[in-house]
Design a protein around this motif. Structure first.
Motif, mmCIF file in Angstrom:
data_model
loop_
_atom_site.group_PDB
_atom_site.id
_atom_site.type_symbol
_atom_site.label_atom_id
_atom_site.label_comp_id
_atom_site.label_asym_id
_atom_site.label_seq_id
_atom_site.Cartn_x
_atom_site.Cartn_y
_atom_site.Cartn_z
ATOM 1 N N GLN A 183 -7.748 15.757 -10.205
ATOM 2 C CA GLN A 183 -8.296 15.514 -11.541
ATOM 3 C C GLN A 183 -8.740 14.061 -11.647
ATOM 4 O O GLN A 183 -8.043 13.166 -11.159
ATOM 5 N N LEU A 184 -9.852 13.817 -12.308
ATOM 6 C CA LEU A 184 -10.263 12.489 -12.738
ATOM 7 C C LEU A 184 -11.069 12.687 -14.010
ATOM 8 O O LEU A 184 -12.208 13.153 -13.962
ATOM 9 N N PHE A 232 -10.216 3.580 -11.270
ATOM 10 C CA PHE A 232 -9.447 4.722 -10.765
ATOM 11 C C PHE A 232 -9.818 5.020 -9.314
ATOM 12 O O PHE A 232 -8.956 5.306 -8.482
ATOM 13 N N MET A 233 -11.116 4.968 -8.999
ATOM 14 C CA MET A 233 -11.549 5.285 -7.644
ATOM 15 C C MET A 233 -11.008 4.257 -6.654
ATOM 16 O O MET A 233 -10.556 4.626 -5.552
ATOM 17 N N ALA A 280 -7.413 5.148 -6.126
ATOM 18 C CA ALA A 280 -7.272 6.352 -5.289
ATOM 19 C C ALA A 280 -7.459 6.010 -3.820
ATOM 20 O O ALA A 280 -6.699 6.479 -2.960
ATOM 21 N N LYS A 281 -8.442 5.193 -3.515
ATOM 22 C CA LYS A 281 -8.691 4.823 -2.121
ATOM 23 C C LYS A 281 -7.572 3.940 -1.578
ATOM 24 O O LYS A 281 -7.242 4.027 -0.393
ATOM 25 N N GLU A 282 -6.991 3.099 -2.424
ATOM 26 C CA GLU A 282 -5.832 2.303 -1.997
ATOM 27 C C GLU A 282 -4.639 3.217 -1.695
ATOM 28 O O GLU A 282 -3.906 3.003 -0.727
ATOM 29 N N GLN A 283 -4.449 4.234 -2.525
ATOM 30 C CA GLN A 283 -3.329 5.156 -2.354
ATOM 31 C C GLN A 283 -3.535 6.091 -1.166
ATOM 32 O O GLN A 283 -2.568 6.552 -0.567
ATOM 33 N N ARG A 284 -4.786 6.406 -0.847
ATOM 34 C CA ARG A 284 -5.112 7.325 0.243
ATOM 35 C C ARG A 284 -6.149 6.696 1.172
ATOM 36 O O ARG A 284 -7.278 7.161 1.274
ATOM 37 N N PRO A 285 -5.768 5.622 1.867
ATOM 38 C CA PRO A 285 -6.747 4.928 2.712
ATOM 39 C C PRO A 285 -7.253 5.780 3.881
ATOM 40 O O PRO A 285 -8.285 5.465 4.474
ATOM 41 N N HIS A 344 -21.443 14.006 -9.660
ATOM 42 C CA HIS A 344 -22.019 13.927 -8.319
ATOM 43 C C HIS A 344 -22.489 12.505 -8.046
ATOM 44 O O HIS A 344 -22.187 11.935 -6.980
ATOM 45 N N ARG A 345 -23.238 11.922 -8.997
ATOM 46 C CA ARG A 345 -23.745 10.562 -8.809
ATOM 47 C C ARG A 345 -22.588 9.574 -8.657
ATOM 48 O O ARG A 345 -22.635 8.674 -7.810
ATOM 49 N N PHE A 346 -21.553 9.729 -9.488
ATOM 50 C CA PHE A 346 -20.400 8.837 -9.440
ATOM 51 C C PHE A 346 -19.722 8.909 -8.073
ATOM 52 O O PHE A 346 -19.493 7.874 -7.429
#
Length: 155
Positions: free
Chosen positions: A79-80, A95-96, A99-104, A119-121
């Motif tokens: 979810q986002l 948030f993104m 998320a990338k820090e949490q799931r590198p 999609h663009r985001f």
């Protein structure tokens, strides 16, 4: 108030209801042509009994108000959703990054095909569309698309 004034933190039990309400407002605003498969009471129950206690759920809070929610389970962003008033204010970018820090090691997610702003985001954040379906596997029975993000290879 800017997104810099918003605190991103792990959700606790007291955040379940306001996070669900943010999800409901966001879903209605962002996806007006998509039938929500669950009523508000079911969504609130899902947040209280599944998402917040069992998944990695994050909230964006300003003052005492939840204005965004992100849920990760394993390598999947489930979810986002942002309060409609907070779209376009870089909160999604924050948030993104989180998320990338949490799931590198990488992330995957599903979004509805009709959700072109999403999609663009996601594409702006390096996600690539890898699969499209007719929606028979989601509760809304709405055609969807799977996106994957992989970190760049180490030099």
């Amino acid at each position: 108030m800017t997104s810099d004034d918003v605190v991103l933190r792990r959700a606790d039990d007291s955040d379940a209801r306001p996070a669900a309400d943010t999800w409901l407002r966001s879903f209605a605003a962002a996806l007006p042509t998509v039938r929500c498969a669950h009523d508000a009471a079911d969504v609130r129950d899902w947040f209280a009994h599944v998402l917040v206690p069992q998944y990695e759920t994050w909230v964006a809070v300003t003052g005492s108000e939840v204005v965004g929610v992100m849920v990760i389970n394993g390598g999947e962003m489930k979810q986002l959703y942002l309060d409609p008033a907070w779209r376009g204010r870089r909160l999604g970018d924050r948030f993104m990054s989180l998320a990338k820090e949490q799931r590198p090691e990488g992330l995957a997610l599903w979004t509805f095909q009709v959700n072109e702003p999403a999609h663009r985001f996601y594409e702006r954040h390096g996600f690539i569309a890898v699969e499209r379906t007719d929606g028979t596997r989601n509760d809304e029975h709405e055609p969807d698309v799977r996106y994957v993000w992989q970190p760049p290879p180490a030099p």
